[in-house]
Design a protein around this motif. Structure first.
Motif, mmCIF file in Angstrom:
data_model
loop_
_atom_site.group_PDB
_atom_site.id
_atom_site.type_symbol
_atom_site.label_atom_id
_atom_site.label_comp_id
_atom_site.label_asym_id
_atom_site.label_seq_id
_atom_site.Cartn_x
_atom_site.Cartn_y
_atom_site.Cartn_z
ATOM 1 N N VAL A 1 -0.512 38.122 62.015
ATOM 2 C CA VAL A 1 0.853 38.166 61.476
ATOM 3 C C VAL A 1 1.680 39.189 62.243
ATOM 4 O O VAL A 1 2.833 38.938 62.607
ATOM 5 N N THR B 1 0.814 46.756 63.819
ATOM 6 C CA THR B 1 2.044 46.582 64.588
ATOM 7 C C THR B 1 2.210 47.691 65.619
ATOM 8 O O THR B 1 2.395 47.433 66.809
ATOM 9 N N TRP C 1 11.339 40.293 57.873
ATOM 10 C CA TRP C 1 9.963 39.867 57.590
ATOM 11 C C TRP C 1 9.110 41.060 57.204
ATOM 12 O O TRP C 1 8.367 41.022 56.237
ATOM 13 N N ARG C 2 9.244 42.124 57.999
ATOM 14 C CA ARG C 2 8.409 43.300 57.734
ATOM 15 C C ARG C 2 8.720 43.883 56.365
ATOM 16 O O ARG C 2 7.814 44.215 55.605
ATOM 17 N N MET D 1 1.304 40.082 65.285
ATOM 18 C CA MET D 1 1.631 39.547 66.600
ATOM 19 C C MET D 1 2.734 38.501 66.516
ATOM 20 O O MET D 1 3.606 38.427 67.387
ATOM 21 N N MET D 2 2.678 37.717 65.457
ATOM 22 C CA MET D 2 3.734 36.703 65.294
ATOM 23 C C MET D 2 5.090 37.378 65.173
ATOM 24 O O MET D 2 6.066 36.974 65.800
ATOM 25 N N ILE D 3 5.156 38.421 64.328
ATOM 26 C CA ILE D 3 6.448 39.067 64.124
ATOM 27 C C ILE D 3 6.880 39.808 65.387
ATOM 28 O O ILE D 3 8.061 39.849 65.726
ATOM 29 N N ASN D 4 5.908 40.350 66.127
ATOM 30 C CA ASN D 4 6.240 41.096 67.343
ATOM 31 C C ASN D 4 6.759 40.206 68.456
ATOM 32 O O ASN D 4 7.404 40.682 69.373
ATOM 33 N N LYS D 5 6.422 38.941 68.412
ATOM 34 C CA LYS D 5 6.675 38.065 69.553
ATOM 35 C C LYS D 5 8.146 38.069 69.926
ATOM 36 O O LYS D 5 9.023 38.158 69.076
ATOM 37 N N LYS D 6 8.363 38.002 71.221
ATOM 38 C CA LYS D 6 9.733 37.981 71.719
ATOM 39 C C LYS D 6 10.417 36.693 71.255
ATOM 40 O O LYS D 6 9.807 35.635 71.259
ATOM 41 N N GLY D 7 11.644 36.850 70.833
ATOM 42 C CA GLY D 7 12.381 35.665 70.434
ATOM 43 C C GLY D 7 12.345 35.397 68.943
ATOM 44 O O GLY D 7 12.984 34.476 68.461
ATOM 45 N N ILE D 8 11.586 36.222 68.205
ATOM 46 C CA ILE D 8 11.584 36.056 66.758
ATOM 47 C C ILE D 8 12.743 36.862 66.190
ATOM 48 O O ILE D 8 12.911 38.040 66.507
ATOM 49 N N ARG D 9 13.512 36.217 65.359
ATOM 50 C CA ARG D 9 14.690 36.895 64.824
ATOM 51 C C ARG D 9 14.363 37.692 63.568
ATOM 52 O O ARG D 9 13.324 37.470 62.957
ATOM 53 N N LYS E 1 13.281 40.522 62.687
ATOM 54 C CA LYS E 1 11.923 41.069 62.499
ATOM 55 C C LYS E 1 11.870 42.013 61.303
ATOM 56 O O LYS E 1 10.889 42.062 60.566
ATOM 57 N N ILE F 1 6.762 29.508 64.522
ATOM 58 C CA ILE F 1 6.501 30.826 63.940
ATOM 59 C C ILE F 1 7.530 31.158 62.879
ATOM 60 O O ILE F 1 7.199 31.680 61.811
ATOM 61 N N HIS F 2 8.784 30.837 63.155
ATOM 62 C CA HIS F 2 9.812 31.091 62.144
ATOM 63 C C HIS F 2 9.501 30.369 60.858
ATOM 64 O O HIS F 2 9.617 30.928 59.766
ATOM 65 N N SER G 1 8.136 43.258 73.806
ATOM 66 C CA SER G 1 7.510 42.043 73.314
ATOM 67 C C SER G 1 6.224 41.807 74.063
ATOM 68 O O SER G 1 5.971 42.378 75.117
ATOM 69 N N MET H 1 1.918 47.541 69.885
ATOM 70 C CA MET H 1 3.011 47.930 70.777
ATOM 71 C C MET H 1 2.527 48.848 71.894
ATOM 72 O O MET H 1 3.127 48.920 72.959
ATOM 73 N N ASN I 1 8.320 29.413 68.973
ATOM 74 C CA ASN I 1 9.133 30.305 68.152
ATOM 75 C C ASN I 1 9.613 29.635 66.884
ATOM 76 O O ASN I 1 9.626 30.244 65.821
ATOM 77 N N CYS J 1 6.616 34.474 53.681
ATOM 78 C CA CYS J 1 7.396 35.379 52.857
ATOM 79 C C CYS J 1 7.613 34.775 51.477
ATOM 80 O O CYS J 1 7.608 35.480 50.475
#
Lengths: 332, 554
Positions: B335, B423, B350-351, B337-345, B347, A65-66, A14, B427, A62, A73
């Protein structure tokens, strides 16, 4: 499907720095009334405070962002939901100002296959897709391999030539290609064959990504094989090809998907013989001003029929697409 | 951080450059531009008082310094470009001269077999029992002579005028009837003359090259005979096809396809730009002919309808390409970076949803979206139902609104793609950079500006260029959404091809070809697109050193 899981294993890493930076424990010192100890205590407290606020801040970010991702989407997928819903609309055939059909049914799908030349279009496109995929892959691999592994006189010249002529807009040649193909009876109802020739003949120009891939395969493999007495042909198909599975699949995928999306060449080559169209030209034709009111929902049905197999194929081979696209972008 | 950046960039760039240079390219020509630039920059440094002073400059001063260096470089690129062109021309000329000298000297010093080979191609090869080569040479010569005698000569002789007799009807006296009868006389066809004349020229060029090869082969045989070595036989030739000369086997067919279906058509259309080929001169009933630079003159004639339309459309094309490229780039990266962020479920979910939209052919999604925003489309219907608006919003009818719409929808099209590309690269950025930045107290925005962005720009620089160029030619998005409309009446009507507010050069070109059949204008515009694209590419090529590293891995 299991392969697909490998595509993007980014979860572990991350961008956030680990928080342990803030968790460095201060050496425990007995609390005393010396100014130094007091200061230390204060620092510890403030560190703890920032830590806490950092965590809540993170949680808030977070959550935001969600929410953003969900909205995004939704926006991205909305048109596709719209197409599917409208393809089931039975009460009218033109544009309507609402998304949910009042009367559901398969009328549009029936009309698509009965009233339009859609079966022809689909078959044309399928044949094109298969042949183009095969020939284009062979051409691209041949050119890419030759330019990547062989150093010969005129190599730079050839690459520059392709670069320069690649800068001209392809539409420029429409009229010549049409006249030419017309002479060989490969237009109108036979547009299929003319199009295959046009798509494949100069497909060698799209060698960049495959060449970038070959460049990364170590030359020591070639040398070892040459020491063992292999010819260059043998090196090509016995050593390099088996190692290039991802790029081969990527090229096949691109070759196959090309004819499904091209409507300019297809419209031009088939001219007014509608049965010679591919799906893109045909479905686009359904939306021309004179046809739109009667065939709009039929277009939606056609879109669903075309998009479904392509999307499934694409998602199955997603891994290879990502590899090809990313490699190409970084290599430039 | 900032000051260090600049210096590591210049020094590091130079270093990696040298590391990547292969012996093949390590010529003087290759290195000299870098050195010269270095001198120029050193001069600029001196003006500022040396690199040490740079560290003491204020933030604004640093920016000014960077800008100055950038602009000081510009004349240098052009000088370099000019030198490169001159060098290329000179080496080409020298090579041609060397060719002639070679041919002459070979004739003078060669054996009688070689001299016969000048007339009968492959004679020496056959004499030396190189059957395969000799027969191929001879066969090619035969085919060439027959072609030129039967067709080539005729096509070529008319190439200068593009035909003199048009197809027409004539009253002919029929003796057996004793009266005049109308009869169609089939005349010349300018289109065919131009095309087959061109093919003949290509063929002649191929013949001359083969003939030269033949001469060189003869001389080689002379040398071998003199030294008494063994001549390579047909069997060895066949083996070379899959081994030593394997690249020729590989390239033969694809390159032939490219020559016939890309290079020949494009050269043909370049030639059309110098004729008056359009719907009035179809080359059949009304012949077309050479007109020199007339078409270019009319495009650049100040104030004429075509030139106004061209200027406006060119401007919008560049604006469009700029915004389309950079909006997609930054938003796509954002976008990712948002999806990469730690704590995002989830992933992957979304991708996958975003990637799915790449798979669906654009003609389906864009045509549908275009109708979504139509006058009586769903969006307007919904807004009216909600009571937010009284009358439909003219998304596609208002010029400015339509331009904004195509840009916004292009973002919708482009983000998934950019997300995919960035993405992986994101990384790869070393994580310790972020850690140390965080310890130094940099916030997220600073981290982005100082770490992420420079890294991304460095890695994806070449991609940005290709993406800019492909946006200049982004036919699908514009044509499927608006077909170039709304039409601007002030820009004129070129026999049916109306230029609209969202038209970019490529859609205009298509309309001119397709609905107006004004091929001469289309050719001129095609050439202009080429000029724009190639100038941009050249400029970027001279700015970015990373573009020169072609042999990175080999």
């Amino acid at each position: 499907m299991s392969e697909q899981e490998n595509i993007v294993e980014f979860e572990e890493i991350s961008i956030e720095a680990p928080e342990r930076a803030f968790d460095i424990e201060a050496p425990s010192a007995p609390v005393s009334d010396t100014p130094l100890a007091e200061a230390r205590e204060r620092t510890q407290a403030s560190v703890k405070k920032t830590h806490m606020s950092q965590k809540t801040k993170n949680a808030i970010t977070n959550t935001i962002i969600h929410i953003v991702l969900v909205v995004m989407c939704f926006v991205w997928i909305l048109p596709f939901i719209g197409i599917v819903l409208e393809s089931f609309r039975c009460e009218s055939t033109g544009l309507a100002g609402y998304i949910f059909p009042q009367k559901w049914g398969f009328t549009n799908y029936v009309r698509l296959f009965k009233e339009t030349d859609f079966p022809h279009w689909f078959l044309n496109t399928l044949i094109m897709g298969v042949i183009v995929a095969i020939v284009q892959t062979v051409f691209v691999l041949m050119v890419a391999y030759a330019l990547s592994r062989h150093r010969f006189k005129g190599r730079k010249f050839l690459m520059n030539l392709m670069l320069v002529f690649g800068m001209f807009p392809g539409f420029l040649t429409l009229i010549l290609l049409y006249t030419w193909m017309h002479d060989w009876n490969m237009t109108d109802l036979n547009a299929l064959w003319g199009l295959i020739l046009i798509y494949t003949a100069s497909s060698g120009m799209g060698y960049y990504i495959a060449k970038g891939f070959f460049d990364t395969i170590s030359h020591s493999l070639d040398e070892a094989a040459r020491v063992d007495g292999a010819t260059r042909l043998q090196i090509f198909y016995k050593i390099i090809m088996p190692l290039s599975k991802p790029i081969i699949i990527y090229t096949i995928l691109m070759g196959f998907m090309g004819p499904w999306g091209d409507f300019v060449m297809a419209t031009f080559m088939a001219h007014n013989a509608h049965a010679g169209y591919n799906v893109a030209a045909g479905l686009q034709w359904l939306l021309t001003d004179s046809m739109k009111n009667e065939y709009y929902t039929t277009f939606c049905a056609g879109g669903v029929v075309v998009a479904l197999p392509i999307t499934i194929l694409f998602l199955l081979l997603q891994k290879y697409y990502v590899a090809g696209v990313t490699g190409g972008a970084v290599k430039g | 951080m900032n000051n260090q950046d600049t210096y590591t960039e210049t020094e590091g760039g130079g270093q990696s450059e040298e590391l990547a240079v292969t012996p093949e390219e390590q010529s003087e020509e290759f290195l000299s531009p870098q050195e010269e630039q270095g001198e120029l920059l050193a001069a600029a440094d001196k003006e500022q008082g040396g690199p040490n002073d740079y560290l003491r400059l204020s933030r604004l001063g640093k920016m000014g310094y960077k800008l100055k260096r950038f602009f000081l470089g510009i004349p240098h690129w052009f000088a370099q470009l000019g030198r490169d062109i001159w060098r290329g021309l000179r080496s080409f000329g020298l090579r041609i001269a060397a060719c002639f000298r070679d041919i002459f000297m070979t004739f003078k010093t060669g054996s009688w077999k070689t001299r016969v080979s000048y007339l009968v191609m492959g004679f020496h090869n056959l004499f030396a029992k190189q059957w395969l080569r000799g027969l191929l040479f001879l066969l090619f010569e035969g085919v060439f002579i027959v072609y030129m005698a039967l067709w080539g000569g005729a096509w070529l002789s008319k190439f200068g005028t593009l035909g003199t007799v048009a197809t027409h009807t004539e009253e002919v006296l029929l003796p057996e009837l004793g009266e005049y009868v109308e009869r169609q006389i089939i005349g010349d066809n300018s289109f065919k003359i131009l095309l087959y004349g061109l093919i003949t020229i290509f063929f002649i060029a191929a013949f001359l090259y083969t003939w030269y090869l033949n001469v060189k082969q003869s001389r080689l045989l002379d040398e071998i005979e003199r030294s008494g070595r063994k001549v390579q036989g047909s069997k060895d030739d066949l083996r070379a096809v899959v081994d030593k000369q394997f690249h020729k086997t590989l390239l033969a067919l694809p390159v032939f396809g490219i020559v016939m279906f890309t290079i020949l058509p494009i050269v043909f259309m370049i030639l059309v730009a110098f004729t008056n080929y359009d719907s009035m001169h179809d080359g059949y009933v009304n012949l077309f002919t050479w007109v020199g630079l007339d078409n270019f003159n009319s495009l650049f004639a100040f104030g004429s309808e075509v030139s106004v339309a061209f200027g406006e459309i060119l401007a919008w094309t560049l604006i469009w390409a700029f915004f389309a490229t950079f909006s997609n780039y930054f938003l796509g990266m954002f976008v990712a970076m948002m999806i990469n962020k730690k704590g995002i479920r989830v992933k992957k979910v979304w991708r996958t949803i975003l990637v799915m939209t790449i798979a669906i052919p654009q003609f389906i999604s864009l045509l549908y979206v275009s109708n979504l925003f139509a006058h009586n489309g769903i969006i307007n219907g919904l807004l009216m139902k909600l009571g937010w608006i009284k009358s439909p919003i003219p998304f596609w009818e208002n010029g400015t609104l339509a331009r904004i719409m195509v840009l916004v929808i292009n973002i919708w099209v482009g983000i998934p793609y950019l997300m995919l590309i960035t993405t992986g690269i994101l990384m790869n950025i070393p994580q310790d950079l972020y850690e140390s930045a965080k310890i130094d107290g940099a916030n997220a925005f600073q981290q982005f500006c100082k770490i992420t962005l420079p890294y991304m720009l460095f890695v994806t620089g070449p991609y940005l260029l290709t993406s800019f160029v492909s946006n200049i030619n982004n036919f699908n998005v514009i044509y499927l959404l608006t077909q170039g409309g709304p039409i601007n009446p002030a820009w004129g009507d070129f026999s049916g091809a109306k230029a609209g507010e969202t038209s970019i050069l490529i859609t205009w070109l298509f309309d001119i070809t397709n609905s107006a059949a004004d091929y001469k204008l289309a050719s001129v515009i095609g050439i202009m697109i080429f000029v724009v694209v190639s100038v941009l590419s050249l400029v970027v090529f001279y700015i970015m050193p990373s573009n020169k590293r072609e042999d990175d891995y080999s």
